[in-house]
Enzyme design. Structure first.
Site, PDB file in Angstrom:
ATOM      1  CG  HIS A   1      -0.253   0.298   2.520  1.00  0.00           C
ATOM      2  ND1 HIS A   1      -0.098   1.578   3.024  1.00  0.00           N
ATOM      3  CD2 HIS A   1       0.347  -0.529   3.431  1.00  0.00           C
ATOM      4  CE1 HIS A   1       0.544   1.522   4.180  1.00  0.00           C
ATOM      5  NE2 HIS A   1       0.830   0.267   4.445  1.00  0.00           N
ATOM      6  CB  CYS A   2       1.135   4.276  -1.739  1.00  0.00           C
ATOM      7  SG  CYS A   2      -0.410   4.503  -2.633  1.00  0.00           S
ATOM      8  CB  VAL A   3      -0.177   8.191   0.990  1.00  0.00           C
ATOM      9  CG1 VAL A   3      -0.893   9.144   1.931  1.00  0.00           C
ATOM     10  CG2 VAL A   3       1.329   8.391   1.103  1.00  0.00           C
TER      11      VAL A   3
END
Length: 468
Positions: free
Chosen positions: A26-28
């Site tokens: 995942h990212c932000v």
């Protein structure tokens, strides 16, 4: 029971189950999946989940927009699915199996230049600031610049060139390091190789052709000119790749007991020799040809057409990943012509896509759930990151994406038509004006206004006509 246990279980089912997930991270704001078979993902059901704010596929990754809660959701999802945590780098590598060869090439190119972007942006801002205080005659009835009336600013102007020179003249050091970092070579050898391309004992490349006579190394049977490749992109890339492949070759054939001595020597020395005899001159010629073709297109009689097509097509290039190649072209233009007319159009395209989202915020102003996605996406685009705007909003509805492309094309024609030039690559949104050369800032502001107003109005018009 976890906060998102039900939603996590549903998402696992809708992406095709655990056996369809190769990797996930995942990212932000997004879950980023590498799926074994992307066609098994039920996009309609996934987007119907209340927690999900949109989906898109980019660079071989199926990405699900969750929002600020993504880290908590990710932990529950991996726990329920029984999947080990993966790093972003692992996911990027795995995702390449879902890409075409051209997408893989562009992804690798992007990963080479990505670590250099912060320095290049700062360098562009510094050059812009030096131009403002050193070139604009704004004192004593417009006859003197700030550095001519203030010793403090004169000293500052001189001092800042220390940083500007380090970033742009010695750019090959960063490139050769980035290539070895990306390709798994020995990074310190990449740094040493880069230094041999810009060493102070070499004649500055841009002095060649003037009054300067190049010194040379005399090997008896041959002479090699001692010419540096300051600010050059392609010679550094060719040298970096050569070093990596030579290092790989000698690692395979050298016994471990002596590899520490043999491999670095036989990888680095031949590469440096090739860089100054073959790779450098060939890379210089290729780089000059590319920059001259682009510059000719931007300054010819049909520059308006070139600008319009580029401005219209840049956002679709972002979807394919092909936009990453513009970094190398921009840097080559800066090296050859002291600035780039290409990058301002990129900044304007980002602004235009953000403005299309702004139009959708107005259209859906009574939809609180929609604003949770659109407002952050708009802000992100105005600051130079367009993926949330393009994939989360504009591509979802279709007509805002088109409105942004049209606005970008008009703004690009204004920019190129008035000769707007940036010092270098900058922040690709509204703050991008800080990287524009001072004499062009006013017309760039006009182009920015077009990139804001046209997509905003067109998006509202298209929405009223229910254009799909």
């Amino acid at each position: 029971m976890g906060k998102y246990q039900v939603e996590a279980q549903q998402l696992l089912e809708f992406v095709g189950g655990k056996d369809n997930i190769s990797m996930v991270t995942h990212c932000v704001t997004r879950m980023r999946f590498v799926l074994v078979d992307p066609s098994r993902a039920d996009v309609e059901k996934i987007e119907a989940l209340k927690l999900v704010k949109g989906t898109f596929t980019q660079a071989g990754q199926f990405q699900v927009i969750i929002g600020n809660e993504v880290s908590t959701f990710y932990n529950e999802f991996t726990s329920i699915a029984g999947i080990e945590e993966a790093s972003k780098e692992d996911v990027k590598e795995a995702a390449k199996s879902n890409m075409s060869w051209i997408q893989r090439l562009m992804a690798n190119l992007a990963e080479i230049f990505s670590p250099l972007i912060p320095a290049i942006i700062i360098g562009g801002l510094i050059l812009g600031f030096r131009n403002v205080i050193g070139d604009i005659k704004m004192f004593e009835d417009g006859t003197k610049s700030l550095i001519e009336v203030s010793q403090f600013w004169a000293g500052t102007h001189s001092f800042l060139w220390l940083i500007g020179e380090a970033i742009f003249h010695f750019l090959p050091v960063g490139i050769t390091w980035a290539v070895t970092r990306k390709m798994g070579g020995t990074q310190i050898l990449g740094i040493v190789l880069g230094i041999t391309l810009v060493s102070p004992q070499l004649l500055n490349a841009y002095a060649v052709g003037g009054d300067a006579v190049a010194p040379f190394w005399d090997f008896g049977f041959a002479k090699v000119d001692m010419i540096g490749y300051q600010a050059q992109v392609i010679p550094a890339m060719l040298a970096g790749f050569t070093l990596v492949y030579l290092e790989r070759f000698f690692k395979k054939i050298t016994p471990n007991a002596i590899s520490m001595i043999i491999v670095p020597f036989f990888a680095l020395v031949p590469t440096v020799l090739l860089a100054h005899t073959v790779l450098g001159p060939v890379g210089w010629a290729i780089g000059s040809w590319i920059s001259n073709v682009v510059y000719a297109g931007l300054t010819s009689t049909f520059s308006w057409l070139f600008a319009g097509v580029f401005g219209f097509a840049y956002a679709p290039l972002v979807i394919t990943g092909l936009h990453h190649m513009t970094n190398a072209i921009d840097l080559q233009l800066v090296a050859e012509f002291g600035g780039t007319m290409l990058w301002p159009m990129i900044a304007l395209s980002n602004i235009a896509q953000g403005s299309a989202v702004l139009g959708m915020i107005y259209v859906n102003r009574k939809n609180e759930e929609e604003k949770q996605v659109s407002i952050p996406a708009c802000i992100s685009a105005y600051l130079g990151v367009t993926e949330p705007a393009i994939f989360g909003i504009n591509m979802k509805y279709g007509f805002p994406f088109l409105a942004g492309m049209i606005g970008s094309a008009v703004a690009a024609v204004i920019s190129v038509g008035t000769g707007v030039m940036a010092n270098s690559v900058g922040i690709g949104g509204l703050p991008g004006i800080l990287s524009i050369q001072p004499q062009h800032m006013l017309m760039f502001a006009v182009a920015m206004l077009a990139a804001v107003v046209i997509p905003f109005i067109l998006t509202i018009v298209f929405a009223k006509k229910k254009l799909k």
